[in-house]
Each structure stands twice: as C-alpha cells, then as structure tokens.
Design a protein around this motif. Structure first.
Motif, PDB file in Angstrom:
ATOM      1  N   VAL A 285      -6.331   0.544  -2.968  1.00 16.81           N
ATOM      2  CA  VAL A 285      -7.221  -0.105  -2.190  1.00 16.81           C
ATOM      3  C   VAL A 285      -7.571  -1.610  -2.837  1.00 16.81           C
ATOM      4  N   ILE A 286      -8.072  -1.371  -4.073  1.00 16.39           N
ATOM      5  CA  ILE A 286      -8.337  -2.393  -5.192  1.00 16.39           C
ATOM      6  C   ILE A 286      -7.590  -3.553  -5.323  1.00 16.39           C
ATOM      7  N   THR A 287      -6.302  -2.831  -5.559  1.00 17.14           N
ATOM      8  CA  THR A 287      -5.205  -3.762  -5.975  1.00 17.14           C
ATOM      9  C   THR A 287      -4.568  -4.543  -4.545  1.00 17.14           C
ATOM     10  N   THR A 288      -5.086  -4.303  -3.632  1.00 19.92           N
ATOM     11  CA  THR A 288      -4.700  -4.986  -2.092  1.00 19.92           C
ATOM     12  C   THR A 288      -5.626  -6.133  -2.076  1.00 19.92           C
ATOM     13  N   ILE A 289      -6.943  -6.305  -2.595  1.00 20.13           N
ATOM     14  CA  ILE A 289      -7.951  -7.387  -2.232  1.00 20.13           C
ATOM     15  C   ILE A 289      -7.466  -8.388  -3.028  1.00 20.13           C
ATOM     16  N   PRO A 290      -7.263  -8.517  -4.402  1.00 21.08           N
ATOM     17  CA  PRO A 290      -6.565  -9.909  -4.973  1.00 21.08           C
ATOM     18  C   PRO A 290      -5.160 -10.251  -4.192  1.00 21.08           C
ATOM     19  N   ALA A 291      -4.404  -9.125  -3.900  1.00 20.41           N
ATOM     20  CA  ALA A 291      -3.143  -9.621  -3.355  1.00 20.41           C
ATOM     21  C   ALA A 291      -3.385 -10.502  -2.034  1.00 20.41           C
TER      22      ALA A 291
ATOM     23  N   LEU B 182       0.826  -1.240   0.027  1.00 20.05           N
ATOM     24  CA  LEU B 182       0.061  -0.081   0.067  1.00 20.05           C
ATOM     25  C   LEU B 182       0.919   1.266   0.133  1.00 20.05           C
ATOM     26  N   ILE B 183       1.968   1.212   0.367  1.00 19.94           N
ATOM     27  CA  ILE B 183       2.874   2.168   0.522  1.00 19.94           C
ATOM     28  C   ILE B 183       3.567   2.506  -0.992  1.00 19.94           C
ATOM     29  N   PRO B 184       3.187   3.963  -1.340  1.00 18.16           N
ATOM     30  CA  PRO B 184       3.768   4.272  -2.711  1.00 18.16           C
ATOM     31  C   PRO B 184       5.274   4.407  -2.701  1.00 18.16           C
ATOM     32  N   GLY B 185       5.817   4.161  -3.767  1.00 20.77           N
ATOM     33  CA  GLY B 185       7.093   4.232  -4.025  1.00 20.77           C
ATOM     34  C   GLY B 185       7.683   2.855  -4.058  1.00 20.77           C
ATOM     35  N   CYS B 186       8.976   2.660  -4.288  1.00 20.98           N
ATOM     36  CA  CYS B 186       9.734   1.471  -4.659  1.00 20.98           C
ATOM     37  C   CYS B 186      10.624   0.937  -3.345  1.00 20.98           C
ATOM     38  N   GLY B 187      10.841   1.963  -2.555  1.00 21.76           N
ATOM     39  CA  GLY B 187      12.015   1.730  -1.454  1.00 21.76           C
ATOM     40  C   GLY B 187      11.675   0.380  -0.600  1.00 21.76           C
TER      41      GLY B 187
END
Length: 420
Positions: free
Chosen positions: A397-403, A345-350
């Motif tokens: 939020v939507i991408t977290t559901i299938p995850a 959920l945290i934006p960014g790549c680090g």
C-alpha cells in the motif's frame, strides 16, 4: 478471418522471441552472474549500515530481477533492517519487467531507475521517521523455540539435501541461507511451508534441469538473428530458409513449456531459488533460463493482446486499428497512470511484464510505466507475504502512494511540456 488470427498468433510468437526474448535472455544471464558474485556480500553490507539502509536497499532494488530485493524481506523480520529499507527496496525494484525495457528501450529504463531511486529513498526515510516498522514487529506472532525445533525436525529436507549434494559450499548438507538461519520461523515459511521448487525426481524438475541446455542454444541462435533484425536483415531469407520462423516460434513454444514445467505463472522466483543461484553458477544458469522463459511467455501474451486488439478495433484493417488505439490511449492517459499503479499492487511479475511490453508497443504513456514501476514489488513481496501478511500489506500500500503522486506529476509534464 480465422486465417488472419492464426497468422497473428504465429507472427507474434516469432517476433516476441526474436525481438525481445533473446535479448532478455542475454541481459538476464549477465545480471544473474553479477548476482551470483555479489548478492550475498551486498546483503551483509546492508545489515551493517543502519544509517544508510534505505539508500542501500534502493540500490539493491535497482538490480534487474528480484533476487537482490528478495533477500531484504527476511532481514526486516529478523530486525536487521528497517521497514523503510523494505519499502525503498520494493519501490526501486521493477522485477523481471526490467529486463524487457532494458532490452528494448534502455534510455527509458535509465530514466525510470533514476526517478524510482529518488522516490524510494525519500519514502523509505519517511517510513522510518514514523517508526512504522517498530509497530509491525511488535505485533508479529512468534513461536516458542521448542515448538520451532519440533516442527523443523519433522520438515521435509529431501530437495534441499539433493541440491546440496550437487553443489560445493553447502554446510551440514543444507542450503546456506541468506537473511535468516536454518530452523527459524523464516526457514519454515520460505523453505518448507512454501516449496522453493519441485521435487527433484519429478518430470518438471528433470525437464527444467536438463532442457535448459537446449533453451540456451535456441537463445544463442535467436540472439544472432535478433541482432540481424536490428540491421533490417531478412532472417528468413538467409542460408537456411525460414530460420527466423523456426527459431522464433520454436523458442516461444519452448518458453511456454519451460514455464509450465517449472510451475511458474505469476511468481517467477522464490527466496530458496535466489539462495541457490548465489551458491551455484550452474543453478544461476538453470534458473536464468527459467526466468527468461517466464518473461518471454508473458511478452508473447502482451504481443498477442496488442496485435489482436489492433486487428479487432480496425475490423481487420491494421492501419485503422492503430489509429483508433492511438485515440483511445490519448484520451485515457491519466486513467492509464492509475491503472499502472493499481496493477503494481498484484504480487508477482507476470502482469507487470505485460504492462511494460505494451509500453514498448506505444500503448501506454511513460507516466503510466513509471507509476507501475514504483508500485510493483515483483516476486520480492512473496517472502514477506509468507512470513507476515500485515507487513506485506502495509508495504504494498505504501509503495502505491508515491507511484500515483509521481505518476500524475510526470503525466502532466508529459502532456504540457511534450517530454519523454
């Protein structure tokens, strides 16, 4: 005790650069060149193919890094792609953490890509079926054209003009945009309110745009040493004593300096930088160096976390520490899946690079890696966040559901069938 900690710090610097960083640099430069050649063309194909947009978005998201996925975000705001396409692109992308796993565990990368691709397409079409994007677009606030023109006229174009004076193919002395037009709301959000990179006359700009030559030289030497390490060669006993130590530690220090000078900490790439890379091979090489430095630095952080954790848990006894860590990770397997999805959920790549690097060390189950890969949006979410926060919130939020769903399923397959 202090001596042991110093040794861990230095050995982690050497190993992270020679074992991962140099391979990341090689792979990143390869895909950077592919993006330079194909990204703009692929984005145009997505615009033209309404029916297959979620599928094409998922394909673009699979491209290692964030460059391709970044271009999709403004297209939604312009009404040229569906929100399901945005979601499928974000689900499929692993951002810069993809380079870490490609360089170390290519089979696992292939497996994650296949599962993420399937989840991306299914979720994308479900989102479009319920017309989530139509509702979001209807609620977006638009500025009148006259106000846009006034704001854009006052906007600072110095960096853009300087870049274009050194690039071939610029029109009207301004950067050729992908996914939007010069002077629209997206241009103001992505190129003026949010700076693409530093002022061209700053110390940081000069360091990143000159120092990249030294950095690629170090990576080239380090790559030879890294390959030698794969064949169990003692690189510190070659014709130059301690060459591995010098290049490994020096490469990590230079990576940290390049990351700081480029002001890259959580976010690695902006929309403006992605556009510049498509326009210029030189910019591709420069920014690929910065991306490599960014990933290498976060891999070093992950190595430090791992080594210091083992050292601390074992009270200075490495073997005992590994045994305790294995027990902890075994008992916390399902929780690791949830944590992986939430870190996504945290934006960014680090933070994502750290998570993936810890997986390569055996600290995290495959299901947790998959959950993180599906959930994370890399740097691609930042353009959407700058343009419309409501849409970016719904997307993440939507991408977290299938995850979570797929992560839990794979976790139980992992422990019952002993897969992966």
């Amino acid at each position: 005790m202090l001596k042991d900690i110093i040794e861990i710090i230095l050995e982690s610097a050497e190993n992270s650069f020679l074992q991962v960083g140099v391979f990341v640099g090689a792979v990143l430069l390869l895909f950077g060149y592919i993006d330079y050649k194909k990204s703009g063309e692929f984005v145009r194909k997505i615009e033209q193919s309404k029916k297959w947009q979620p599928v094409l978005g998922a394909f673009l998201g699979l491209t290692p890094g964030c460059g391709g996925a970044i271009f999709v975000m403004p297209l939604f705001v312009k009404g040229k792609v569906s929100f399901g396409t945005v979601v499928s692109t974000l689900i499929a992308t692993m951002g810069d953490s993809a380079f870490v796993i490609i360089s170390t565990l290519p089979f696992h990368y292939l497996l994650v890509s296949i599962l993420s691709f399937i989840a991306a397409i299914i979720t994308g079409y479900i989102v479009d079926y319920y017309k989530v994007g139509d509702k979001l677009l209807a609620r977006m606030k638009r500025l009148p054209k006259e106000d846009l023109q006034k704001i854009h006229k006052k906007a600072d174009h110095m960096t853009q003009n300087y870049e274009c004076s050194n690039l071939k193919g610029c029109k009207d002395e301004l950067i050729c945009h992908i996914g939007h037009d010069e002077g629209d709301e997206i241009d103001l959000a992505l190129h003026h309110k949010v700076k693409g990179h530093q002022e061209y006359n700053s110390l940081g700009y000069r360091f990143t745009h000159e120092g990249y030559r030294v950095y690629w030289l170090m990576i080239s030497i380090g790559l030879i040493l890294g390959i030698a390490l794969l064949f169990q060669v003692d690189v510190n006993s070659l014709f130059i004593p301690n060459l591995g130590v010098v290049i490994g530690i020096g490469g990590t220090l230079f990576s940290i300096m390049l990351m700081i000078m480029g002001r890259k900490f959580l976010q690695d790439e902006t929309h403006e930088e992605a556009e510049l890379k498509v326009m210029s091979l030189k910019e591709t090489i420069i920014h690929s160096a910065q991306e490599t430095a960014f990933v290498s630095t976060w891999v070093y952080v992950a190595y430090l976390i791992y080594e210091l954790s083992i050292f601390g848990l074992g009270g200075g006894n490495y073997v005992a520490g590994e045994a305790i860590m294995t027990g902890v990770m075994t008992s916390a397997g399902l929780m690791a899946v949830i944590i992986g999805a939430l870190i996504g959920l945290i934006p960014g790549c680090g933070p994502q690079v750290i998570f993936v690097a810890l997986f390569t060390k055996g600290m995290i189950p495959f299901a947790a890696l998959l959950a993180n890969a599906i959930s994370q949006d890399g740097d691609a979410l930042f353009p959407l966040l700058a343009i419309d926060r409501r849409s970016s919130l719904w997307a993440t939020v939507i991408t977290t559901i299938p995850a979570i769903i797929l992560g839990v399923i794979i976790y139980y397959m992992e422990i019952t069938l002993n897969l992966f």
